[in-house]
Design an enzyme around this catalytic site. Structure first.
Site, PDB file in Angstrom:
ATOM      1  N   GLY A   1      42.809  28.701 -11.197  1.00  9.32           N
ATOM      2  CA  GLY A   1      43.468  29.278 -12.371  1.00  9.32           C
ATOM      3  C   GLY A   1      44.580  30.193 -11.880  1.00  9.32           C
ATOM      4  O   GLY A   1      45.014  30.102 -10.724  1.00  9.32           O
TER       5      GLY A   1
ATOM      6  N   ILE B   1      44.519  33.348 -11.172  1.00  5.18           N
ATOM      7  CA  ILE B   1      44.142  34.226 -10.048  1.00  5.18           C
ATOM      8  C   ILE B   1      44.095  33.394  -8.757  1.00  5.18           C
ATOM      9  O   ILE B   1      44.591  33.831  -7.712  1.00  5.18           O
ATOM     10  CB  ILE B   1      42.793  34.931 -10.323  1.00  5.18           C
TER      11      ILE B   1
ATOM     12  N   ARG C   1      39.126  21.828 -11.995  1.00  8.46           N
ATOM     13  CA  ARG C   1      38.859  20.784 -12.991  1.00  8.46           C
ATOM     14  C   ARG C   1      40.056  19.859 -13.141  1.00  8.46           C
ATOM     15  O   ARG C   1      39.926  18.655 -13.271  1.00  8.46           O
ATOM     16  CB  ARG C   1      38.574  21.438 -14.348  1.00  8.46           C
ATOM     17  N   THR C   2      41.252  20.474 -13.133  1.00  6.33           N
ATOM     18  CA  THR C   2      42.469  19.662 -13.259  1.00  6.33           C
ATOM     19  C   THR C   2      43.369  19.942 -12.068  1.00  6.33           C
ATOM     20  O   THR C   2      43.348  21.041 -11.513  1.00  6.33           O
ATOM     21  CB  THR C   2      43.262  20.033 -14.531  1.00  6.33           C
TER      22      THR C   2
ATOM     23  N   ARG D   1      32.166  34.752 -10.508  1.00  2.00           N
ATOM     24  CA  ARG D   1      30.960  35.221 -11.178  1.00  2.00           C
ATOM     25  C   ARG D   1      29.759  34.913 -10.292  1.00  2.00           C
ATOM     26  O   ARG D   1      29.671  33.815  -9.711  1.00  2.00           O
ATOM     27  CB  ARG D   1      30.784  34.527 -12.539  1.00  2.00           C
TER      28      ARG D   1
ATOM     29  N   GLU E   1      23.869  41.859 -12.058  1.00  2.00           N
ATOM     30  CA  GLU E   1      24.573  43.104 -11.719  1.00  2.00           C
ATOM     31  C   GLU E   1      24.063  44.233 -12.609  1.00  2.00           C
ATOM     32  O   GLU E   1      23.749  43.991 -13.773  1.00  2.00           O
ATOM     33  CB  GLU E   1      26.076  42.901 -11.914  1.00  2.00           C
TER      34      GLU E   1
ATOM     35  N   HIS F   1      31.904  44.658  -8.257  1.00  2.00           N
ATOM     36  CA  HIS F   1      32.673  43.955  -9.297  1.00  2.00           C
ATOM     37  C   HIS F   1      33.910  44.765  -9.717  1.00  2.00           C
ATOM     38  O   HIS F   1      34.028  45.199 -10.879  1.00  2.00           O
ATOM     39  CB  HIS F   1      31.783  43.659 -10.513  1.00  2.00           C
ATOM     40  N   ILE F   2      34.820  44.926  -8.757  1.00  2.00           N
ATOM     41  CA  ILE F   2      36.014  45.755  -9.014  1.00  2.00           C
ATOM     42  C   ILE F   2      37.304  44.935  -8.929  1.00  2.00           C
ATOM     43  O   ILE F   2      38.380  45.483  -8.690  1.00  2.00           O
ATOM     44  CB  ILE F   2      36.111  46.949  -8.033  1.00  2.00           C
ATOM     45  N   GLY F   3      37.191  43.614  -9.139  1.00  2.00           N
ATOM     46  CA  GLY F   3      38.361  42.738  -8.995  1.00  2.00           C
ATOM     47  C   GLY F   3      39.624  43.255  -9.660  1.00  2.00           C
ATOM     48  O   GLY F   3      40.698  43.293  -9.061  1.00  2.00           O
TER      49      GLY F   3
HETATM   50  C1  DGY Z   1      37.140  39.746 -15.046  1.00  2.00           C
HETATM   51  O1  DGY Z   1      37.923  40.528 -15.629  1.00  2.00           O
HETATM   52  O2  DGY Z   1      36.526  38.880 -15.656  1.00  2.00           O
HETATM   53  C2  DGY Z   1      37.008  39.769 -13.567  1.00  2.00           C
HETATM   54  O3  DGY Z   1      35.701  39.769 -13.172  1.00  2.00           O
HETATM   55  C3  DGY Z   1      37.865  40.792 -12.856  1.00  2.00           C
HETATM   56  O4  DGY Z   1      37.186  41.851 -12.241  1.00  2.00           O
END
Ligand code: DGY
Length: 329
Positions: free
Chosen positions: A156, A158, A178-179, A238, A267, A286-288
């Protein structure tokens, strides 16, 4: 009577203040503790809009608790915590926060890859613990990143942006999605492969796929067995996409070299989590998308989606495209 908005976690006053002009607003005042389900249900009963976190389960009970709910604005790009089918049936617009977090999440993902490959956390602890007594030839030697092969699962926005980062390190880029993405193939030289081929040929497997019924547990024991012994597995998508016990076993058995994880099956995890006992695991909470700038943008986007949804207009980043506003109180 003003429409009522409930926010499930404490947000900065400067974000909430503008809302107060047009809406009655209340907020769960804790920053670190999720709103209890019974409170969420009683708030959902009264609410025209909910501003929710990825840690809130927005299930049928919540979506049908009241008669007024028009919009759920989730402070995340992922929306696997929300029952979309029920939301559409109930005329509730579900919105997420794509785009504004793409670069920030890609930066974190690539940073996690680098930290894991070059053992940055271990090395920093080593110095802090006073263990650095001399320079030595193989002291905390990690793995090179440049000119290696990165395999992105979930191409995607990201994923594409991580691939862009990888070109700066002159990496070979494989991807599975997927595509197919012809534009990305052309622009970045990324090569589309099957998932099997990707895990077999890749040095850095980077998982960014959303959680769906198809992707749940896609990284099985067999998948880890197919990886190179020198492979490093990164997950910033995830947690439930991975069989965590199988990942643990693969790391212990030396079937792969390391893992960098921003997400987990359940989590938050505690200090006694088995994966945290392994030196070759870098774990983040989980700090993306967590930079101040980006989180502020995400909150603003949620507010604009709430306004649109309450007014019966299509929110900018609507997820359930089959949504149709119902006449509600
Ligand atoms: C989200 O926003 O879904 C992602 O996990 C980014 O941290």
């Amino acid at each position: 009577m003003k429409p009522y908005v409930f926010i499930t976690r404490k947000l900065p006053d400067e974000v909430v203040k503008p809302l107060l002009q047009n809406y009655e607003v209340s907020m769960w005042e804790q920053e670190d503790i999720p709103v209890p389900k019974d409170l969420l249900l009683s708030e959902a009963k009264k609410a025209d809009a909910l501003l929710t976190m990825l840690s809130d389960s927005i299930d049928e009970k919540v979506l049908t608790a009241g008669k007024k709910l028009k919009v759920v604005a989730n402070l995340a790009v992922g929306f696997d915590n929300i029952d979309l089918k029920v939301a559409s049936r109930e005329g509730v617009a579900v919105c997420n926060t794509p785009d504004v977090l793409t670069d920030t999440t890609a930066d974190l993902t690539f940073g996690l890859l680098m930290a894991t490959a070059r053992r940055l956390m271990e090395a920093a602890e080593f110095v802090k613990d006073g263990k650095w007594k001399s320079w030595s030839p193989l002291l905390l030697a990690g793995h090179d990143i440049h000119h290696k092969t990165i395999g992105i699962v979930g191409m995607g926005k990201i994923g594409e942006t991580v691939a862009k980062r990888a070109t700066g390190f002159e990496m070979n880029i494989l991807y599975h999605n997927r595509t197919r993405k012809p534009a990305v193939e052309q622009e970045l030289g990324a090569v589309y492969v099957s998932l099997d081929e990707l895990v077999e040929k890749t040095d850095f497997i980077v998982c960014l796929t959303p959680l769906t019924s198809e992707t749940k547990n896609m990284f099985t024991r067999e998948m880890f067995k197919k990886m190179k012994q020198s492979a490093i597995f990164i997950n910033a998508g995830r947690g439930p996409v991975v069989d965590e016990q199988a990942l643990f076993d693969a790391l212990v058995a030396g079937e792969i070299a390391g893992a960098g994880l921003d997400v987990f099956e359940k989590e938050p995890i505690g200090a006694d989590h088995p994966l945290l006992q392994l030196p070759n695991v870098v774990a983040l909470p989980h700090i993306g998308s967590s930079s101040v700038e980006t989180r502020m943008e995400m909150m603003k986007l949620c507010l604009s989606n709430i306004q649109a949804g309450i007014e019966g207009n299509e929110p900018k980043t609507l997820v359930n495209k089959d949504w149709k506003p119902l006449v509600k109180a």
